[in-house]
Design a protein around this motif. Structure first.
Motif, PDB file in Angstrom:
ATOM      1  N   ILE A  79      26.819  50.755  69.245  1.00 58.73           N
ATOM      2  CA  ILE A  79      25.836  51.813  69.470  1.00 58.73           C
ATOM      3  C   ILE A  79      26.014  52.907  68.423  1.00 58.73           C
ATOM      4  CG2 ILE A  79      25.047  53.610  71.063  1.00 58.73           C
ATOM      5  CD1 ILE A  79      25.802  51.666  73.366  1.00 58.73           C
ATOM      6  N   LEU A  80      27.247  53.288  68.170  1.00 58.01           N
ATOM      7  CA  LEU A  80      27.518  54.321  67.163  1.00 58.01           C
ATOM      8  C   LEU A  80      26.992  53.921  65.786  1.00 58.01           C
ATOM      9  CD1 LEU A  80      31.121  55.474  68.097  1.00 58.01           C
ATOM     10  CD2 LEU A  80      29.071  56.905  68.066  1.00 58.01           C
ATOM     11  N   ALA A  81      27.205  52.672  65.414  1.00 60.53           N
ATOM     12  CA  ALA A  81      26.727  52.201  64.110  1.00 60.53           C
ATOM     13  C   ALA A  81      25.201  52.280  64.037  1.00 60.53           C
ATOM     14  CB  ALA A  81      27.207  50.772  63.860  1.00 60.53           C
ATOM     15  N   ASN A  82      24.538  51.878  65.096  1.00 57.10           N
ATOM     16  CA  ASN A  82      23.070  51.926  65.106  1.00 57.10           C
ATOM     17  C   ASN A  82      22.546  53.358  65.187  1.00 57.10           C
ATOM     18  OD1 ASN A  82      23.107  49.186  64.947  1.00 57.10           O
ATOM     19  ND2 ASN A  82      21.916  48.820  66.776  1.00 57.10           N
ATOM     20  N   TYR A  83      23.290  54.240  65.849  1.00 53.94           N
ATOM     21  CA  TYR A  83      22.907  55.650  65.913  1.00 53.94           C
ATOM     22  C   TYR A  83      22.831  56.219  64.496  1.00 53.94           C
ATOM     23  CZ  TYR A  83      23.203  60.648  67.058  1.00 53.94           C
ATOM     24  OH  TYR A  83      22.976  61.994  67.159  1.00 53.94           O
ATOM     25  N   ALA A 116      19.353  53.323  69.491  1.00 49.11           N
ATOM     26  CA  ALA A 116      20.560  52.696  68.944  1.00 49.11           C
ATOM     27  C   ALA A 116      21.132  51.675  69.929  1.00 49.11           C
ATOM     28  CB  ALA A 116      21.605  53.760  68.618  1.00 49.11           C
ATOM     29  N   ALA A 117      21.214  52.047  71.189  1.00 52.14           N
ATOM     30  CA  ALA A 117      21.769  51.142  72.210  1.00 52.14           C
ATOM     31  C   ALA A 117      20.854  49.947  72.430  1.00 52.14           C
ATOM     32  CB  ALA A 117      21.987  51.891  73.514  1.00 52.14           C
ATOM     33  N   ALA A 118      19.557  50.202  72.541  1.00 54.74           N
ATOM     34  CA  ALA A 118      18.610  49.110  72.777  1.00 54.74           C
ATOM     35  C   ALA A 118      18.620  48.122  71.612  1.00 54.74           C
ATOM     36  CB  ALA A 118      17.202  49.662  73.000  1.00 54.74           C
ATOM     37  N   SER A 119      18.739  48.634  70.409  1.00 53.69           N
ATOM     38  CA  SER A 119      18.804  47.777  69.236  1.00 53.69           C
ATOM     39  C   SER A 119      20.111  46.977  69.218  1.00 53.69           C
ATOM     40  CB  SER A 119      18.685  48.628  67.975  1.00 53.69           C
ATOM     41  OG  SER A 119      18.839  47.844  66.824  1.00 53.69           O
ATOM     42  N   ALA A 120      21.208  47.632  69.487  1.00 55.93           N
ATOM     43  CA  ALA A 120      22.520  46.977  69.447  1.00 55.93           C
ATOM     44  C   ALA A 120      22.665  45.911  70.525  1.00 55.93           C
ATOM     45  CB  ALA A 120      23.629  48.017  69.598  1.00 55.93           C
ATOM     46  N   LYS A 121      22.122  46.185  71.700  1.00 57.05           N
ATOM     47  CA  LYS A 121      22.336  45.304  72.853  1.00 57.05           C
ATOM     48  C   LYS A 121      21.130  44.417  73.167  1.00 57.05           C
ATOM     49  CE  LYS A 121      26.259  47.445  73.790  1.00 57.05           C
ATOM     50  NZ  LYS A 121      27.556  46.806  73.697  1.00 57.05           N
ATOM     51  N   ALA A 150      11.548  53.206  67.507  1.00 56.72           N
ATOM     52  CA  ALA A 150      12.032  51.951  68.098  1.00 56.72           C
ATOM     53  C   ALA A 150      11.411  50.744  67.391  1.00 56.72           C
ATOM     54  CB  ALA A 150      11.730  51.918  69.589  1.00 56.72           C
ATOM     55  N   ARG A 151      10.143  50.851  67.054  1.00 56.89           N
ATOM     56  CA  ARG A 151       9.446  49.761  66.363  1.00 56.89           C
ATOM     57  C   ARG A 151      10.157  49.415  65.049  1.00 56.89           C
ATOM     58  NH1 ARG A 151       4.695  51.464  67.233  1.00 56.89           N
ATOM     59  NH2 ARG A 151       4.669  53.003  65.565  1.00 56.89           N
ATOM     60  N   GLU A 152      10.667  50.426  64.365  1.00 60.30           N
ATOM     61  CA  GLU A 152      11.380  50.214  63.102  1.00 60.30           C
ATOM     62  C   GLU A 152      12.681  49.430  63.301  1.00 60.30           C
ATOM     63  OE1 GLU A 152      10.182  50.989  60.104  1.00 60.30           O
ATOM     64  OE2 GLU A 152       8.377  51.801  61.052  1.00 60.30           O
ATOM     65  N   PHE A 153      13.202  49.452  64.527  1.00 60.71           N
ATOM     66  CA  PHE A 153      14.463  48.774  64.842  1.00 60.71           C
ATOM     67  C   PHE A 153      14.247  47.558  65.750  1.00 60.71           C
ATOM     68  CE2 PHE A 153      15.639  52.855  63.259  1.00 60.71           C
ATOM     69  CZ  PHE A 153      16.785  52.606  62.527  1.00 60.71           C
ATOM     70  N   ASN A 154      12.993  47.091  65.800  1.00 60.11           N
ATOM     71  CA  ASN A 154      12.627  45.912  66.598  1.00 60.11           C
ATOM     72  C   ASN A 154      13.009  46.039  68.067  1.00 60.11           C
ATOM     73  OD1 ASN A 154      11.499  44.424  64.383  1.00 60.11           O
ATOM     74  ND2 ASN A 154      13.607  44.114  63.683  1.00 60.11           N
ATOM     75  N   VAL A 155      12.834  47.245  68.599  1.00 59.84           N
ATOM     76  CA  VAL A 155      13.111  47.503  70.010  1.00 59.84           C
ATOM     77  C   VAL A 155      11.783  47.544  70.759  1.00 59.84           C
ATOM     78  CG1 VAL A 155      13.965  49.204  71.674  1.00 59.84           C
ATOM     79  CG2 VAL A 155      15.259  48.744  69.577  1.00 59.84           C
ATOM     80  N   LYS A 156      11.689  46.735  71.786  1.00 57.12           N
ATOM     81  CA  LYS A 156      10.501  46.711  72.633  1.00 57.12           C
ATOM     82  C   LYS A 156      10.535  47.919  73.568  1.00 57.12           C
ATOM     83  CE  LYS A 156       8.217  43.810  76.138  1.00 57.12           C
ATOM     84  NZ  LYS A 156       8.322  42.518  76.857  1.00 57.12           N
ATOM     85  N   CYS A 157       9.417  48.634  73.666  1.00 58.47           N
ATOM     86  CA  CYS A 157       9.282  49.759  74.584  1.00 58.47           C
ATOM     87  C   CYS A 157       8.223  49.432  75.625  1.00 58.47           C
ATOM     88  CB  CYS A 157       8.865  51.034  73.844  1.00 58.47           C
ATOM     89  SG  CYS A 157      10.162  51.724  72.806  1.00 58.47           S
ATOM     90  N   VAL A 158       8.534  49.729  76.873  1.00 62.69           N
ATOM     91  CA  VAL A 158       7.602  49.524  77.975  1.00 62.69           C
ATOM     92  C   VAL A 158       7.619  50.770  78.847  1.00 62.69           C
ATOM     93  CG1 VAL A 158       7.919  47.007  77.957  1.00 62.69           C
ATOM     94  CG2 VAL A 158       9.327  48.425  79.484  1.00 62.69           C
ATOM     95  N   ASN A 159       6.615  50.879  79.719  1.00 62.81           N
ATOM     96  CA  ASN A 159       6.615  52.022  80.630  1.00 62.81           C
ATOM     97  C   ASN A 159       7.249  51.634  81.976  1.00 62.81           C
ATOM     98  OD1 ASN A 159       4.631  50.773  82.260  1.00 62.81           O
ATOM     99  ND2 ASN A 159       2.980  51.781  81.150  1.00 62.81           N
ATOM    100  N   LEU A 160       7.406  52.607  82.829  1.00 60.01           N
ATOM    101  CA  LEU A 160       8.057  52.390  84.111  1.00 60.01           C
ATOM    102  C   LEU A 160       7.308  51.384  84.974  1.00 60.01           C
ATOM    103  CD1 LEU A 160      10.358  53.250  86.065  1.00 60.01           C
ATOM    104  CD2 LEU A 160       8.726  54.902  87.005  1.00 60.01           C
ATOM    105  N   PHE A 161       5.996  51.345  84.864  1.00 59.61           N
ATOM    106  CA  PHE A 161       5.213  50.446  85.703  1.00 59.61           C
ATOM    107  C   PHE A 161       5.454  48.983  85.327  1.00 59.61           C
ATOM    108  CE2 PHE A 161       2.978  54.543  85.533  1.00 59.61           C
ATOM    109  CZ  PHE A 161       3.280  54.935  86.827  1.00 59.61           C
ATOM    110  N   TYR A 162       5.645  48.712  84.051  1.00 61.83           N
ATOM    111  CA  TYR A 162       6.032  47.373  83.603  1.00 61.83           C
ATOM    112  C   TYR A 162       7.389  47.013  84.214  1.00 61.83           C
ATOM    113  CZ  TYR A 162       7.529  43.617  80.447  1.00 61.83           C
ATOM    114  OH  TYR A 162       7.982  42.419  79.927  1.00 61.83           O
ATOM    115  N   PHE A 163       8.328  47.933  84.107  1.00 58.84           N
ATOM    116  CA  PHE A 163       9.669  47.730  84.661  1.00 58.84           C
ATOM    117  C   PHE A 163       9.608  47.477  86.161  1.00 58.84           C
ATOM    118  CE2 PHE A 163      13.295  49.779  86.813  1.00 58.84           C
ATOM    119  CZ  PHE A 163      14.333  48.977  86.356  1.00 58.84           C
ATOM    120  N   MET A 164       8.819  48.279  86.871  1.00 56.95           N
ATOM    121  CA  MET A 164       8.685  48.109  88.329  1.00 56.95           C
ATOM    122  C   MET A 164       8.153  46.716  88.661  1.00 56.95           C
ATOM    123  SD  MET A 164       7.152  51.859  89.350  1.00 56.95           S
ATOM    124  CE  MET A 164       6.601  51.352  90.965  1.00 56.95           C
ATOM    125  N   ASN A 165       7.178  46.261  87.900  1.00 56.16           N
ATOM    126  CA  ASN A 165       6.637  44.931  88.120  1.00 56.16           C
ATOM    127  C   ASN A 165       7.703  43.857  87.907  1.00 56.16           C
ATOM    128  OD1 ASN A 165       4.341  43.173  88.671  1.00 56.16           O
ATOM    129  ND2 ASN A 165       4.546  42.587  86.521  1.00 56.16           N
TER     130      ASN A 165
END
Length: 172
Positions: A79-83, A116-121, A150-165
């Protein structure tokens, strides 16, 4: 079975608490969210928990009452490296100005840590934050937005409603 692993932004808690699902009107949401946070596929970072705890309200009491909540530590080496890479991107990108870098360089600002965390993990980032839209080098932005970086680091972003589903959390 959920294949995705999710990392939740503070606004995934604060926005529902303040706008959609107050504890007194919709306890079912919070009662379903609590066990979801204990699953191996759902994560909360230390900086997010700290941000929620600063509120000193019912949401603070709720999150601190969750026994067994594993909090992702930002001191993890990957995470630190990606930060550092996230901050370097802001510094070098012609789309962002010095104000953006100064703001995100504050160690208590969760946004770059989340990316950083989402990208690393390889986590999916859950946030209500929206893209700033088109940013051009002739007018660099001082307000970086999670989905854009996030897009620059290939991290998918979703909203809470997606997560709830995905977690089968239903309106009650």
């Amino acid at each position: 079975m959920v294949d995705e692993k999710f990392l939740l932004d503070a606004n995934s808690f604060i926005t529902p608490y303040q706008q959609y699902y107050p504890f007194d009107l919709t306890p079912g949401f919070w009662n379903q969210l609590k066990p979801a946070l204990l699953k191996d596929s759902v994560y909360v970072m230390d900086v997010v928990k700290n941000e929620i705890e600063k509120g000193g309200d019912s949401l603070t009491e709720w999150i601190t009452s969750i026994d067994g909540l594993e909090v992702l530590d930002r001191r993890d080496q990957t995470i630190l490296a990606n930060y550092g890479a996230v901050l370097k991107f802001l510094q070098e990108s012609p789309l962002y100005n010095d104000k953006a870098l100064r703001f995100w360089s504050d160690a208590n600002v969760a946004d770059p840590w989340l990316i950083a965390a989402a990208s690393a993990k390889e986590y999916t980032l859950v946030t209500f934050e929206q893209s700033a839209g088109k940013i051009v080098p002739t007018s660099p932005s001082g307000k970086p937005k999670i989905p854009d970086i996030a897009r620059e680091f290939n991290v998918k972003c979703v909203n809470l409603f997606y997560f709830m589903n995905e977690m089968n959390i239903k309106w009650m």
